[in-house]
Design a protein around this motif. Structure first.
Motif, PDB file in Angstrom:
ATOM      1  N   SER A 136      14.923  33.622 -13.670  1.00 17.23           N
ATOM      2  CA  SER A 136      14.856  32.533 -14.655  1.00 17.23           C
ATOM      3  C   SER A 136      13.607  31.682 -14.431  1.00 17.23           C
ATOM      4  O   SER A 136      12.994  31.218 -15.400  1.00 17.23           O
ATOM      5  CB  SER A 136      16.133  31.695 -14.663  1.00 17.23           C
ATOM      6  N   ALA A 137      13.180  31.507 -13.187  1.00 18.51           N
ATOM      7  CA  ALA A 137      11.931  30.767 -12.926  1.00 18.51           C
ATOM      8  C   ALA A 137      10.738  31.516 -13.518  1.00 18.51           C
ATOM      9  O   ALA A 137       9.861  30.913 -14.144  1.00 18.51           O
ATOM     10  CB  ALA A 137      11.743  30.553 -11.425  1.00 18.51           C
ATOM     11  N   ALA A 138      10.713  32.841 -13.333  1.00 22.47           N
ATOM     12  CA  ALA A 138       9.622  33.640 -13.890  1.00 22.47           C
ATOM     13  C   ALA A 138       9.640  33.609 -15.421  1.00 22.47           C
ATOM     14  O   ALA A 138       8.594  33.478 -16.067  1.00 22.47           O
ATOM     15  CB  ALA A 138       9.713  35.075 -13.387  1.00 22.47           C
ATOM     16  N   LEU A 139      10.837  33.710 -15.996  1.00 19.64           N
ATOM     17  CA  LEU A 139      10.942  33.649 -17.460  1.00 19.64           C
ATOM     18  C   LEU A 139      10.551  32.277 -17.991  1.00 19.64           C
ATOM     19  O   LEU A 139       9.912  32.169 -19.050  1.00 19.64           O
ATOM     20  CB  LEU A 139      12.364  34.015 -17.903  1.00 19.64           C
ATOM     21  N   ASN A 140      10.894  31.229 -17.268  1.00 19.62           N
ATOM     22  CA  ASN A 140      10.520  29.885 -17.709  1.00 19.62           C
ATOM     23  C   ASN A 140       9.015  29.662 -17.609  1.00 19.62           C
ATOM     24  O   ASN A 140       8.445  28.946 -18.425  1.00 19.62           O
ATOM     25  CB  ASN A 140      11.309  28.822 -16.949  1.00 19.62           C
ATOM     26  N   VAL A 152      12.802  34.866 -24.919  1.00 23.97           N
ATOM     27  CA  VAL A 152      12.562  34.560 -23.501  1.00 23.97           C
ATOM     28  C   VAL A 152      13.597  33.553 -23.003  1.00 23.97           C
ATOM     29  O   VAL A 152      14.233  33.755 -21.960  1.00 23.97           O
ATOM     30  CB  VAL A 152      11.128  34.032 -23.280  1.00 23.97           C
ATOM     31  N   ALA A 153      13.767  32.464 -23.751  1.00 20.37           N
ATOM     32  CA  ALA A 153      14.724  31.430 -23.342  1.00 20.37           C
ATOM     33  C   ALA A 153      16.149  31.973 -23.306  1.00 20.37           C
ATOM     34  O   ALA A 153      16.903  31.704 -22.360  1.00 20.37           O
ATOM     35  CB  ALA A 153      14.635  30.230 -24.285  1.00 20.37           C
ATOM     36  N   GLU A 154      16.522  32.743 -24.309  1.00 19.28           N
ATOM     37  CA  GLU A 154      17.875  33.290 -24.342  1.00 19.28           C
ATOM     38  C   GLU A 154      18.106  34.302 -23.233  1.00 19.28           C
ATOM     39  O   GLU A 154      19.210  34.401 -22.699  1.00 19.28           O
ATOM     40  CB  GLU A 154      18.172  33.901 -25.713  1.00 19.28           C
ATOM     41  N   PRO A 213      18.734  28.555 -16.297  1.00 18.13           N
ATOM     42  CA  PRO A 213      18.403  27.557 -17.311  1.00 18.13           C
ATOM     43  C   PRO A 213      17.177  27.992 -18.119  1.00 18.13           C
ATOM     44  O   PRO A 213      16.432  28.878 -17.699  1.00 18.13           O
ATOM     45  CB  PRO A 213      18.055  26.323 -16.469  1.00 18.13           C
ATOM     46  N   ALA A 214      16.996  27.375 -19.249  1.00 23.72           N
ATOM     47  CA  ALA A 214      15.757  27.505 -20.021  1.00 23.72           C
ATOM     48  C   ALA A 214      15.103  26.129 -20.033  1.00 23.72           C
ATOM     49  O   ALA A 214      15.761  25.116 -19.777  1.00 23.72           O
ATOM     50  CB  ALA A 214      16.057  27.970 -21.446  1.00 23.72           C
ATOM     51  N   LEU A 215      13.815  26.108 -20.309  1.00 19.89           N
ATOM     52  CA  LEU A 215      13.097  24.833 -20.355  1.00 19.89           C
ATOM     53  C   LEU A 215      13.783  23.876 -21.323  1.00 19.89           C
ATOM     54  O   LEU A 215      14.334  24.302 -22.338  1.00 19.89           O
ATOM     55  CB  LEU A 215      11.649  25.050 -20.794  1.00 19.89           C
ATOM     56  N   LYS A 216      13.705  22.591 -21.006  1.00 19.64           N
ATOM     57  CA  LYS A 216      14.410  21.592 -21.808  1.00 19.64           C
ATOM     58  C   LYS A 216      13.496  20.527 -22.417  1.00 19.64           C
ATOM     59  O   LYS A 216      13.953  19.700 -23.191  1.00 19.64           O
ATOM     60  CB  LYS A 216      15.464  20.902 -20.942  1.00 19.64           C
ATOM     61  N   SER A 217      12.225  20.510 -22.041  1.00 17.31           N
ATOM     62  CA  SER A 217      11.363  19.438 -22.532  1.00 17.31           C
ATOM     63  C   SER A 217       9.900  19.851 -22.555  1.00 17.31           C
ATOM     64  O   SER A 217       9.494  20.801 -21.885  1.00 17.31           O
ATOM     65  CB  SER A 217      11.513  18.194 -21.643  1.00 17.31           C
ATOM     66  N   LEU A 218       9.123  19.095 -23.295  1.00 21.20           N
ATOM     67  CA  LEU A 218       7.676  19.308 -23.306  1.00 21.20           C
ATOM     68  C   LEU A 218       7.082  19.020 -21.936  1.00 21.20           C
ATOM     69  O   LEU A 218       6.131  19.678 -21.517  1.00 21.20           O
ATOM     70  CB  LEU A 218       7.012  18.423 -24.366  1.00 21.20           C
TER      71      LEU A 218
END
Length: 175
Positions: A28-32, A78-80, A88-93
């Motif tokens: 998930s870190a790599a995907l984020n 990617v997020a899904e 988790p997926a990113l949540k903010s700018l």
């Protein structure tokens, strides 16, 4: 396999996965990282799309718009994928800015050849981040994420090819 008891004791967004905790964390870190790069690259591509000028305006403007749409079109997958495996997926700018390796360009004017060269380099950096993410997935036996990343690498390499070839005359003349 997660049991009903496990679901009650884990955080509410911890989607059950047969991948181990370290695998979920690493993948998930790599995907984020990829997700952050995609958002940053999308915005930069749109920035150049909005501000391109010169004799090839129409061609560049349309190509950059097409590429920006392709880039943003990948973000949901990617997020899904990060969420499907329990991460988790990113949540903010702010997370995008803090995670992405793509540098911004806020210059008042950038020549078209410099725009294309910069986007070529940025898409190559995305390919590198994708390859690193793929290696992480392969190391943890996440074949589904790895297969998806293959498609994203191919799309990014196509963008590199188009940007490079479009800019070839400018690069050959030393600009």
């Amino acid at each position: 396999m997660a049991t009903t008891t496990d679901l009650k004791t884990k955080p509410r967004l911890a989607t059950p996965s047969d991948l181990g905790n370290n695998a979920v964390k690493d993948i998930s870190a790599a995907l984020n990282r990829v997700l952050a790069d995609l958002y940053a690259l999308h915005f930069k591509t749109k920035n150049f799309h909005w501000h391109v000028s010169g004799p090839h305006f129409r061609d560049y403007h349309l190509m950059l718009d097409e590429q920006a749409a392709e880039i943003i079109g990948i973000t949901d997958d990617v997020a899904e994928r990060a969420r499907k495996i329990g991460g988790p997926a990113l949540k903010s700018l702010a997370q995008v800015i803090g995670t992405s390796g793509i540098t911004e360009n806020e210059a008042d004017f950038v020549s078209p050849d410099k725009m294309l060269a910069e986007l070529t380099d940025d898409n190559r950096a995305l390919v590198a981040a994708l390859r690193k993410a793929k290696a992480t997935c392969d190391d943890h036996g996440d074949h589904a994420s790895s297969a998806m990343i293959d498609e994203w690498i191919d799309a990014a390499e196509r963008r590199v090819w188009f940007l490079f070839e479009t800019n070839r005359p400018a690069m050959a003349s030393g600009h």
